[in-house]
Design an enzyme around this catalytic site. Sequence first.
Site, PDB file in Angstrom:
ATOM      1  N   LYS A  36       0.848  -1.206   0.000  1.00 44.00           N
ATOM      2  CA  LYS A  36       0.000   0.000   0.000  1.00 44.00           C
ATOM      3  C   LYS A  36       0.876   1.246   0.000  1.00 44.00           C
ATOM      4  CE  LYS A  36      -0.302  -0.669   4.970  1.00 44.00           C
ATOM      5  NZ  LYS A  36      -1.109  -1.178   6.076  1.00 44.00           N
ATOM      6  N   TYR A  82      13.000  31.028   5.574  1.00 43.52           N
ATOM      7  CA  TYR A  82      11.732  31.682   5.918  1.00 43.52           C
ATOM      8  C   TYR A  82      11.680  32.056   7.387  1.00 43.52           C
ATOM      9  CZ  TYR A  82       9.542  30.230   1.512  1.00 43.52           C
ATOM     10  OH  TYR A  82       9.219  30.067   0.197  1.00 43.52           O
TER      11      TYR A  82
HETATM   12  C1  LIG Z   1      -0.311  -1.960   6.797  1.00 42.36           C
HETATM   13  C2  LIG Z   1      -0.822  -3.241   7.222  1.00 42.36           C
HETATM   14  C3  LIG Z   1       0.041  -4.347   7.351  1.00 42.36           C
HETATM   15  C4  LIG Z   1       1.541  -4.234   7.232  1.00 42.36           C
HETATM   16  O1  LIG Z   1       2.033  -3.611   8.382  1.00 42.36           O
HETATM   17  P1  LIG Z   1       3.597  -3.532   8.745  1.00 42.36           P
HETATM   18  O2  LIG Z   1       3.592  -3.136  10.173  1.00 42.36           O
HETATM   19  O3  LIG Z   1       4.184  -2.490   7.858  1.00 42.36           O
HETATM   20  O4  LIG Z   1       4.179  -4.863   8.494  1.00 42.36           O
HETATM   21  C5  LIG Z   1      -0.522  -5.566   7.656  1.00 42.36           C
HETATM   22  N1  LIG Z   1      -1.841  -5.701   7.848  1.00 42.36           N
HETATM   23  C6  LIG Z   1      -2.698  -4.666   7.766  1.00 42.36           C
HETATM   24  C7  LIG Z   1      -4.147  -4.896   7.984  1.00 42.36           C
HETATM   25  C8  LIG Z   1      -2.214  -3.407   7.464  1.00 42.36           C
HETATM   26  O5  LIG Z   1      -3.061  -2.373   7.407  1.00 42.36           O
END
Ligand SMILES: *Cc1c(COP(=O)(O)O)cnc(C)c1O
Length: 369
Positions: free
Chosen positions: A47, A260
């Site tokens: 993701k 800035y």
């Molecule tokens: C993002 C996510 C993962 C992976 O998590 P990590 O801590 O990066 O390994 C696994 N399961 C779900 C449901 C997630 O949302």
Amino acid sequence: MWPRRKSTKSFATGRAWVEINLENLRHNVTVLKGMLPSECQLMPAVKANAYGLGAVRLCKELNRLGIRAFCVATALEGAELRKGGVKGEILILGYTHPKQLDLVKRYRLMQTVVDYQYAQTLRNYGKRLTVHLAIDTGMGRLGESAHNLESILEVFTYNNLNVEGIFTHLSAQSKDYTHTQVALFSELLNGLEGRGVGALKAHLQSSYGILHCPGLNYAYARVGIALYGAANHDELKPVLSIKARVSVVKTVAAGQAIGYGLGFIAPKDMKIAVISIGYGDGLPRALSCGVGMVLIHGARASILGYVCMDQTIVDVSSINRVYQGDTAVILGKSGALEMSAESIAKQLQTVPNEILSRLGTRLTRVYTH
Ligand SMILES: *Cc1c(COP(=O)(O)O)cnc(C)c1O
């Protein structure tokens, strides 16, 4: 009209870029597989553009390593992977609006049933879908409560839903809390089996679960941050580095303001460098005013004043021979020094996942073998 060229691919490391070390990725795959029971398959979480690493390119590399299942957050992320030629199962972990369910079908994605009510939406959609049921065992986020066996059982009777898997997610808290969640999930799986629902692909672990309870025997482990080497573990190697070019080097006199809002006033004569990366690229602005630093030629250069959208100013007073066009390392190795995503995250009281997933589209991605 711009002149037409055969290739519009430009020099990739001209401004600011992310380097993805595929050798370290392969190493991490081997290490993680070694931690898990042999029947458990890695289902990388790709993701948010694979936590900034570039989802399509990364999945294709993982395909070559024999990985056949992925999880994404959204239907569009899943569709992008398919358009890019990614093979294997793709599970959408989040809610998909009914108007986007055709995407799930068209790109052969699997949808998460986020609760009992959403199961009705999917049932009403009418067309056939492959789904995984999310179960809430204490995370308090997505999932039907593990206590509602009857509602969960009902979903298996819906003709258009092919329920292939079931999963829960750990809160990544204490050992005790994890134990309670694991026990609740396993109790539910037993309950389902007792009522004739077996042969489900169950999964529970994310990176936290793999590193803290590697012995659990499930069909998949949904691994994200550990795969990318940004979870505290000695055997895992960082996959990603962030680098940017030095655009200007100059000396400033004592009393001169930098950036800035007069964010920094030089207390003495100094040599500064401007580097071509900013918060518009995902460099956290919270690193402003001396909180953060970058590495140049194996030395530390602390951030002066406020990080800008496209640029950042650093102190190179004590670094010899810094020139326009040199490389600054924001994350990764420079000489004997190394900046890790974990250390930056700790400094900013966040998690490395946030730092990586916010890396912008303006950063080019460069893959090294
Ligand atoms: C993002 C996510 C993962 C992976 O998590 P990590 O801590 O990066 O390994 C696994 N399961 C779900 C449901 C997630 O949302």
